[in-house]
Write a protein that holds these residues in place. Sequence first.
Motif, PDB file in Angstrom:
ATOM      1  N   LYS A 100      30.611  -5.130  12.670  1.00  0.00           N
ATOM      2  CA  LYS A 100      31.482  -5.247  13.853  1.00  0.00           C
ATOM      3  C   LYS A 100      31.567  -6.707  14.333  1.00  0.00           C
ATOM      4  O   LYS A 100      32.623  -7.165  14.766  1.00  0.00           O
ATOM      5  N   TYR A 103      33.681  -8.759  11.753  1.00  0.00           N
ATOM      6  CA  TYR A 103      35.105  -8.425  11.854  1.00  0.00           C
ATOM      7  C   TYR A 103      35.712  -8.937  13.156  1.00  0.00           C
ATOM      8  O   TYR A 103      36.849  -9.383  13.182  1.00  0.00           O
ATOM      9  N   ARG A 104      34.940  -8.874  14.243  1.00  0.00           N
ATOM     10  CA  ARG A 104      35.448  -9.380  15.526  1.00  0.00           C
ATOM     11  C   ARG A 104      35.751 -10.875  15.399  1.00  0.00           C
ATOM     12  O   ARG A 104      36.805 -11.350  15.829  1.00  0.00           O
TER      13      ARG A 104
END
Length: 170
Positions: A100, A103-104
């Motif tokens: 996460k 990807y952020r």
Amino acid sequence: FGHTIQEFSFTDQNGKPYGSKDLKGKIYVAEYFFTTCGTICPVMNAEMQRVQAAFKGNDAFKIVSFTVDPETDSVAQMKNYADNHGADPRQWHFLTGEKKDLYRLARRSFFVLKPAEAQNQGDVGSDFIHTNYFVLVDPHKRIRGYYDGTAPKEVDKLIGDIRKLMEEEK
């Protein structure tokens, strides 16, 4: 040049933390890849080897390769991959971490595209960010350009633009 890359820290191929603090005041190229990719990643990393060779031993320049598959790309897997691609560990860092967070950063800071929007994508329909772009970042954390990492002429332009940036910073 309004946007700057946000702060980040992940784990490199030597199991050490590496991130924006280490890149402070440096010119760098970022890419997103995964070690088991058999489509565009080998082409991109062959081109990135050319970039590394052009600036070998120059401490003002770094390369950062972020995995998009941290479940597979452990520190040991990244180290093996880095060694097999002739990566100089002082200059070329392969980073893994929480999916996460990776990807952020990709979507909100580097603005790399989702597969369906990317040219030459290798994994349409999957949950991967898979882009063929190399992102050039200046010493002030600003994105200065996107280059197709599968196209030697684009990578030649990238190498030229890095040289120009180095001149600007003198």
